[in-house]
Scaffold this motif. Structure first.
Motif, PDB file in Angstrom:
ATOM      1  N   GLY A 150       0.425   2.641 -32.021  1.00  0.00           N
ATOM      2  CA  GLY A 150       0.326   2.189 -33.401  1.00  0.00           C
ATOM      3  C   GLY A 150      -0.705   2.978 -34.182  1.00  0.00           C
ATOM      4  O   GLY A 150      -0.463   3.390 -35.324  1.00  0.00           O
ATOM      5  N   ARG A 151      -1.856   3.204 -33.579  1.00  0.00           N
ATOM      6  CA  ARG A 151      -2.910   3.986 -34.253  1.00  0.00           C
ATOM      7  C   ARG A 151      -2.464   5.422 -34.498  1.00  0.00           C
ATOM      8  O   ARG A 151      -2.764   6.005 -35.539  1.00  0.00           O
ATOM      9  CB  ARG A 151      -4.185   3.952 -33.429  1.00  0.00           C
ATOM     10  CG  ARG A 151      -4.877   2.617 -33.513  1.00  0.00           C
ATOM     11  CD  ARG A 151      -6.212   2.640 -32.816  1.00  0.00           C
ATOM     12  NE  ARG A 151      -6.816   1.336 -32.951  1.00  0.00           N
ATOM     13  CZ  ARG A 151      -7.318   0.641 -31.946  1.00  0.00           C
ATOM     14  NH1 ARG A 151      -7.315   1.134 -30.729  1.00  0.00           N
ATOM     15  NH2 ARG A 151      -7.845  -0.545 -32.153  1.00  0.00           N
ATOM     16  N   ALA A 204      -0.747   9.226 -38.694  1.00  0.00           N
ATOM     17  CA  ALA A 204       0.247  10.204 -39.142  1.00  0.00           C
ATOM     18  C   ALA A 204       0.980   9.740 -40.404  1.00  0.00           C
ATOM     19  O   ALA A 204       1.854  10.450 -40.903  1.00  0.00           O
ATOM     20  CB  ALA A 204       1.250  10.467 -38.024  1.00  0.00           C
ATOM     21  N   GLY A 205       0.635   8.551 -40.893  1.00  0.00           N
ATOM     22  CA  GLY A 205       1.304   8.027 -42.079  1.00  0.00           C
ATOM     23  C   GLY A 205       2.680   7.465 -41.792  1.00  0.00           C
ATOM     24  O   GLY A 205       3.458   7.220 -42.714  1.00  0.00           O
ATOM     25  N   ARG A 206       2.971   7.241 -40.529  1.00  0.00           N
ATOM     26  CA  ARG A 206       4.270   6.692 -40.119  1.00  0.00           C
ATOM     27  C   ARG A 206       4.116   5.179 -39.966  1.00  0.00           C
ATOM     28  O   ARG A 206       4.124   4.618 -38.880  1.00  0.00           O
ATOM     29  CB  ARG A 206       4.718   7.369 -38.820  1.00  0.00           C
ATOM     30  CG  ARG A 206       4.962   8.859 -39.030  1.00  0.00           C
ATOM     31  CD  ARG A 206       5.095   9.641 -37.761  1.00  0.00           C
ATOM     32  NE  ARG A 206       6.196   9.200 -36.915  1.00  0.00           N
ATOM     33  CZ  ARG A 206       6.491   9.731 -35.740  1.00  0.00           C
ATOM     34  NH1 ARG A 206       5.773  10.742 -35.277  1.00  0.00           N
ATOM     35  NH2 ARG A 206       7.485   9.263 -35.024  1.00  0.00           N
ATOM     36  N   TYR A 210       2.407  -2.253 -33.388  1.00  0.00           N
ATOM     37  CA  TYR A 210       1.436  -3.348 -33.451  1.00  0.00           C
ATOM     38  C   TYR A 210       2.097  -4.702 -33.207  1.00  0.00           C
ATOM     39  O   TYR A 210       1.519  -5.576 -32.570  1.00  0.00           O
ATOM     40  CB  TYR A 210       0.706  -3.354 -34.795  1.00  0.00           C
ATOM     41  CG  TYR A 210      -0.216  -2.183 -35.004  1.00  0.00           C
ATOM     42  CD1 TYR A 210      -1.002  -1.670 -33.971  1.00  0.00           C
ATOM     43  CD2 TYR A 210      -0.330  -1.566 -36.248  1.00  0.00           C
ATOM     44  CE1 TYR A 210      -1.854  -0.594 -34.163  1.00  0.00           C
ATOM     45  CE2 TYR A 210      -1.178  -0.494 -36.454  1.00  0.00           C
ATOM     46  CZ  TYR A 210      -1.939  -0.010 -35.411  1.00  0.00           C
ATOM     47  OH  TYR A 210      -2.786   1.045 -35.608  1.00  0.00           O
ATOM     48  N   GLN A 211       3.303  -4.875 -33.714  1.00  0.00           N
ATOM     49  CA  GLN A 211       4.026  -6.125 -33.450  1.00  0.00           C
ATOM     50  C   GLN A 211       4.291  -6.291 -31.965  1.00  0.00           C
ATOM     51  O   GLN A 211       4.150  -7.385 -31.418  1.00  0.00           O
ATOM     52  CB  GLN A 211       5.347  -6.161 -34.236  1.00  0.00           C
ATOM     53  CG  GLN A 211       5.148  -6.404 -35.702  1.00  0.00           C
ATOM     54  CD  GLN A 211       6.435  -6.264 -36.497  1.00  0.00           C
ATOM     55  OE1 GLN A 211       7.337  -5.485 -36.151  1.00  0.00           O
ATOM     56  NE2 GLN A 211       6.528  -7.009 -37.589  1.00  0.00           N
ATOM     57  N   GLN A 233      -3.431  -7.841 -34.298  1.00  0.00           N
ATOM     58  CA  GLN A 233      -3.116  -8.605 -35.499  1.00  0.00           C
ATOM     59  C   GLN A 233      -3.781  -8.001 -36.737  1.00  0.00           C
ATOM     60  O   GLN A 233      -3.171  -7.915 -37.799  1.00  0.00           O
ATOM     61  CB  GLN A 233      -3.553 -10.064 -35.335  1.00  0.00           C
ATOM     62  CG  GLN A 233      -2.728 -10.841 -34.349  1.00  0.00           C
ATOM     63  CD  GLN A 233      -1.296 -11.059 -34.809  1.00  0.00           C
ATOM     64  OE1 GLN A 233      -0.939 -10.903 -35.958  1.00  0.00           O
ATOM     65  NE2 GLN A 233      -0.450 -11.425 -33.862  1.00  0.00           N
ATOM     66  N   VAL A 234      -5.035  -7.589 -36.597  1.00  0.00           N
ATOM     67  CA  VAL A 234      -5.742  -6.993 -37.738  1.00  0.00           C
ATOM     68  C   VAL A 234      -5.068  -5.697 -38.158  1.00  0.00           C
ATOM     69  O   VAL A 234      -4.796  -5.476 -39.345  1.00  0.00           O
ATOM     70  CB  VAL A 234      -7.232  -6.758 -37.407  1.00  0.00           C
ATOM     71  CG1 VAL A 234      -7.903  -5.897 -38.474  1.00  0.00           C
ATOM     72  CG2 VAL A 234      -7.962  -8.086 -37.255  1.00  0.00           C
ATOM     73  N   ARG A 235      -4.801  -4.803 -37.185  1.00  0.00           N
ATOM     74  CA  ARG A 235      -4.163  -3.527 -37.511  1.00  0.00           C
ATOM     75  C   ARG A 235      -2.797  -3.763 -38.145  1.00  0.00           C
ATOM     76  O   ARG A 235      -2.423  -3.087 -39.102  1.00  0.00           O
ATOM     77  CB  ARG A 235      -4.006  -2.650 -36.264  1.00  0.00           C
ATOM     78  CG  ARG A 235      -5.262  -2.237 -35.545  1.00  0.00           C
ATOM     79  CD  ARG A 235      -6.302  -1.499 -36.324  1.00  0.00           C
ATOM     80  NE  ARG A 235      -5.805  -0.571 -37.309  1.00  0.00           N
ATOM     81  CZ  ARG A 235      -6.548  -0.103 -38.320  1.00  0.00           C
ATOM     82  NH1 ARG A 235      -7.797  -0.457 -38.457  1.00  0.00           N
ATOM     83  NH2 ARG A 235      -6.042   0.741 -39.195  1.00  0.00           N
ATOM     84  N   LEU A 236      -2.048  -4.726 -37.595  1.00  0.00           N
ATOM     85  CA  LEU A 236      -0.737  -5.060 -38.151  1.00  0.00           C
ATOM     86  C   LEU A 236      -0.878  -5.487 -39.607  1.00  0.00           C
ATOM     87  O   LEU A 236      -0.155  -5.009 -40.479  1.00  0.00           O
ATOM     88  CB  LEU A 236      -0.086  -6.168 -37.320  1.00  0.00           C
ATOM     89  CG  LEU A 236       1.242  -6.712 -37.835  1.00  0.00           C
ATOM     90  CD1 LEU A 236       2.288  -5.613 -37.922  1.00  0.00           C
ATOM     91  CD2 LEU A 236       1.709  -7.850 -36.934  1.00  0.00           C
ATOM     92  N   GLY A 237      -1.820  -6.372 -39.876  1.00  0.00           N
ATOM     93  CA  GLY A 237      -2.028  -6.841 -41.244  1.00  0.00           C
ATOM     94  C   GLY A 237      -2.393  -5.714 -42.191  1.00  0.00           C
ATOM     95  O   GLY A 237      -1.883  -5.637 -43.319  1.00  0.00           O
TER      96      GLY A 237
END
Length: 79
Positions: free
Chosen positions: A17-18, A23-25, A33-34, A47-51
């Motif tokens: 996810g990171r 990469a802007g994807r 992240y999900q 959850q934070v990164r997803l949000g």
């Protein structure tokens, strides 16, 4: 504390996810992240990164749900 074996799949998805996020994807970052959050529901970072990524995509209600999940996790930890 969770056994390391349970964290590894989640950590792998967080890393992906990171990578996608940098990469802007963003759509691919959301999916990673999900998956991380699904594999390890008490993973606050997922959850934070997803949000945050959902917010970048303008998916504010979904982002708010992810942030609410973080607050719920924190409340559970405090009990």
């Amino acid at each position: 504390m969770e056994p390391i074996a349970m964290l590894e799949p989640s950590a792998s998805h967080l890393t992906r996810g990171r990578t996608f996020e940098r990469a802007g994807r963003y759509s691919e970052a959301v999916a990673a992240y999900q998956e991380a959050a699904q594999l390890h529901p008490s993973d606050v970072d997922a959850q934070v990164r997803l949000g945050l990524v959902l917010r970048v995509l303008g998916r504010d209600e979904e982002a708010n749900e992810a942030f609410r999940a973080v607050l719920d996790l924190r409340a559970e930890e405090a009990e």
